[in-house]
Design a protein around this motif. Sequence first.
Motif, mmCIF file in Angstrom:
data_model
loop_
_atom_site.group_PDB
_atom_site.id
_atom_site.type_symbol
_atom_site.label_atom_id
_atom_site.label_comp_id
_atom_site.label_asym_id
_atom_site.label_seq_id
_atom_site.Cartn_x
_atom_site.Cartn_y
_atom_site.Cartn_z
ATOM 1 N N UNK A 1 16.334 7.378 -3.571
ATOM 2 C CA UNK A 1 17.695 7.041 -3.180
ATOM 3 C C UNK A 1 18.572 6.613 -4.332
ATOM 4 N N UNK A 2 18.227 7.070 -5.545
ATOM 5 C CA UNK A 2 18.975 6.690 -6.738
ATOM 6 C C UNK A 2 19.758 7.879 -7.272
ATOM 7 N N UNK A 3 20.890 7.600 -7.864
ATOM 8 C CA UNK A 3 21.650 8.636 -8.552
ATOM 9 C C UNK A 3 21.096 8.750 -9.959
ATOM 10 N N UNK A 4 20.498 9.889 -10.300
ATOM 11 C CA UNK A 4 19.776 9.991 -11.572
ATOM 12 C C UNK A 4 20.688 10.175 -12.775
ATOM 13 N N UNK A 5 21.462 9.147 -13.074
ATOM 14 C CA UNK A 5 22.289 9.161 -14.282
ATOM 15 C C UNK A 5 21.475 8.509 -15.387
ATOM 16 N N UNK B 1 0.804 -1.221 0.000
ATOM 17 C CA UNK B 1 0.000 0.000 0.000
ATOM 18 C C UNK B 1 0.839 1.275 0.000
ATOM 19 N N UNK B 2 2.145 1.127 -0.185
ATOM 20 C CA UNK B 2 3.013 2.294 -0.200
ATOM 21 C C UNK B 2 4.041 2.196 -1.304
ATOM 22 N N UNK B 3 5.003 3.096 -1.278
ATOM 23 C CA UNK B 3 6.030 3.139 -2.313
ATOM 24 C C UNK B 3 6.780 1.810 -2.373
ATOM 25 N N UNK B 4 7.044 1.347 -3.588
ATOM 26 C CA UNK B 4 7.667 0.035 -3.732
ATOM 27 C C UNK B 4 8.386 -0.074 -5.069
ATOM 28 N N UNK B 5 9.275 -1.067 -5.137
ATOM 29 C CA UNK B 5 9.999 -1.402 -6.362
ATOM 30 C C UNK B 5 9.697 -2.859 -6.682
ATOM 31 N N UNK C 1 15.339 -10.058 -5.004
ATOM 32 C CA UNK C 1 13.989 -10.150 -4.431
ATOM 33 C C UNK C 1 12.953 -9.785 -5.495
ATOM 34 N N UNK C 2 11.734 -10.290 -5.339
ATOM 35 C CA UNK C 2 10.650 -9.953 -6.264
ATOM 36 C C UNK C 2 10.234 -8.500 -6.101
ATOM 37 N N UNK C 3 10.317 -7.985 -4.876
ATOM 38 C CA UNK C 3 9.918 -6.602 -4.612
ATOM 39 C C UNK C 3 10.552 -6.139 -3.307
ATOM 40 N N UNK C 4 10.618 -4.833 -3.140
ATOM 41 C CA UNK C 4 10.972 -4.245 -1.851
ATOM 42 C C UNK C 4 10.101 -3.008 -1.647
ATOM 43 N N UNK C 5 9.820 -2.699 -0.397
ATOM 44 C CA UNK C 5 9.118 -1.463 -0.072
ATOM 45 C C UNK C 5 10.152 -0.396 0.258
ATOM 46 N N UNK C 6 9.871 0.838 -0.117
ATOM 47 C CA UNK C 6 10.804 1.930 0.130
ATOM 48 C C UNK C 6 10.083 3.068 0.847
ATOM 49 N N UNK C 7 10.860 3.907 1.497
ATOM 50 C CA UNK C 7 10.295 5.036 2.234
ATOM 51 C C UNK C 7 10.657 6.333 1.530
ATOM 52 N N UNK C 8 9.648 7.141 1.266
ATOM 53 C CA UNK C 8 9.845 8.452 0.652
ATOM 54 C C UNK C 8 9.607 9.507 1.726
ATOM 55 N N UNK C 9 10.624 10.304 2.008
ATOM 56 C CA UNK C 9 10.545 11.230 3.140
ATOM 57 C C UNK C 9 10.102 12.635 2.759
ATOM 58 N N UNK C 10 9.863 12.868 1.475
ATOM 59 C CA UNK C 10 9.415 14.188 1.036
ATOM 60 C C UNK C 10 8.109 14.032 0.267
ATOM 61 N N UNK C 11 7.267 15.064 0.287
ATOM 62 C CA UNK C 11 5.978 14.957 -0.410
ATOM 63 C C UNK C 11 6.160 14.867 -1.921
ATOM 64 N N UNK D 1 12.261 14.039 -13.508
ATOM 65 C CA UNK D 1 12.688 12.653 -13.390
ATOM 66 C C UNK D 1 13.858 12.521 -12.421
ATOM 67 N N UNK D 2 14.792 13.454 -12.483
ATOM 68 C CA UNK D 2 15.928 13.419 -11.558
ATOM 69 C C UNK D 2 15.466 13.537 -10.110
ATOM 70 N N UNK D 3 14.487 14.409 -9.862
ATOM 71 C CA UNK D 3 13.970 14.577 -8.504
ATOM 72 C C UNK D 3 13.260 13.315 -8.025
ATOM 73 N N UNK D 4 12.472 12.699 -8.900
ATOM 74 C CA UNK D 4 11.765 11.472 -8.535
ATOM 75 C C UNK D 4 12.742 10.360 -8.172
ATOM 76 N N UNK D 5 13.747 10.175 -9.008
ATOM 77 C CA UNK D 5 14.715 9.114 -8.749
ATOM 78 C C UNK D 5 15.543 9.418 -7.508
ATOM 79 N N UNK D 6 15.843 10.695 -7.295
ATOM 80 C CA UNK D 6 16.571 11.083 -6.089
ATOM 81 C C UNK D 6 15.788 10.766 -4.825
ATOM 82 N N UNK D 7 14.463 10.950 -4.857
ATOM 83 C CA UNK D 7 13.627 10.618 -3.704
ATOM 84 C C UNK D 7 13.676 9.126 -3.382
#
Length: 244
Positions: free
Chosen positions: A122-126, A57-61, A97-107, A114-120
């Motif tokens: 925890x990814x380096x937006x290259x 029910x939350x952010x996930x990969x 893993x098939x999936x992981x849940x992630x935590x987004x600390x900003x609204x 796209x760079x901002x989304x990936x940065x949220x």
Amino acid sequence: MTQHAPSQLLIEPGVLAIFGAVPKTAAHQHTLIQITLPMDDADMCLTLPNHDAIQLNGASIINQDVSHQLTMQAGWVILIEPSCNVGKQLTAKLADKAFIEIEINKPLNSTLTLSELLGLCGLTPALQTTLPQTILDARIARLLDKLNRCIGKECVKPQQWRAADIAVELNLSESRFLHLFKDTMQIPWRPYLLWRRLICAVQTLQQGRTATEAAYIAGFSDSAHLSRTFKKQFGLSLREYQKR
């Protein structure tokens, strides 16, 4: 009910991000890694039918080739090629893993880049589709460069992308080309080309053109063929996607 912004579309080589509502999809899977980011005040349910019907029910990969169903009132869905730099970071995070849940600390909002989304996440937006040149075969690099010219522009007709013809152009046998492409990109050529054709269709629709025009430009026989393919890949018919 909270009113959310209309749908948005961001495309870079290796990455497609869509903001909006997602009606309940059919179970589907694709060769891409998926990030799902619901808005803070938006309902979301992500179900993995082949993994004890787990519901997120939350952010996930979600890893590539994992069957899933999604309903989301509003938020971002980001599809990423596993071989691009961001995809490699996600593969490391998933650790098989098939999936992981992630935590987004900003609204979240619909105006993020796209760079901002990936940065949220925890990814380096290259945002390069290609791997570093020391790793990527130069022939595959040239092919990807040609494909990337379609992004934001008129798509190159798919009859120019037959494996046998590409192999000749790259001075390879067809079987060697198909093996080399899969080994490099972690996706076989035909599903990869289908994904790129669907990107062409999506960006054509975003330009306000009809489903018939999108089907023609992306190399499908008609809009019904495009819609069937779209639903198989993304769990939504073309009509359902356009109504979001």
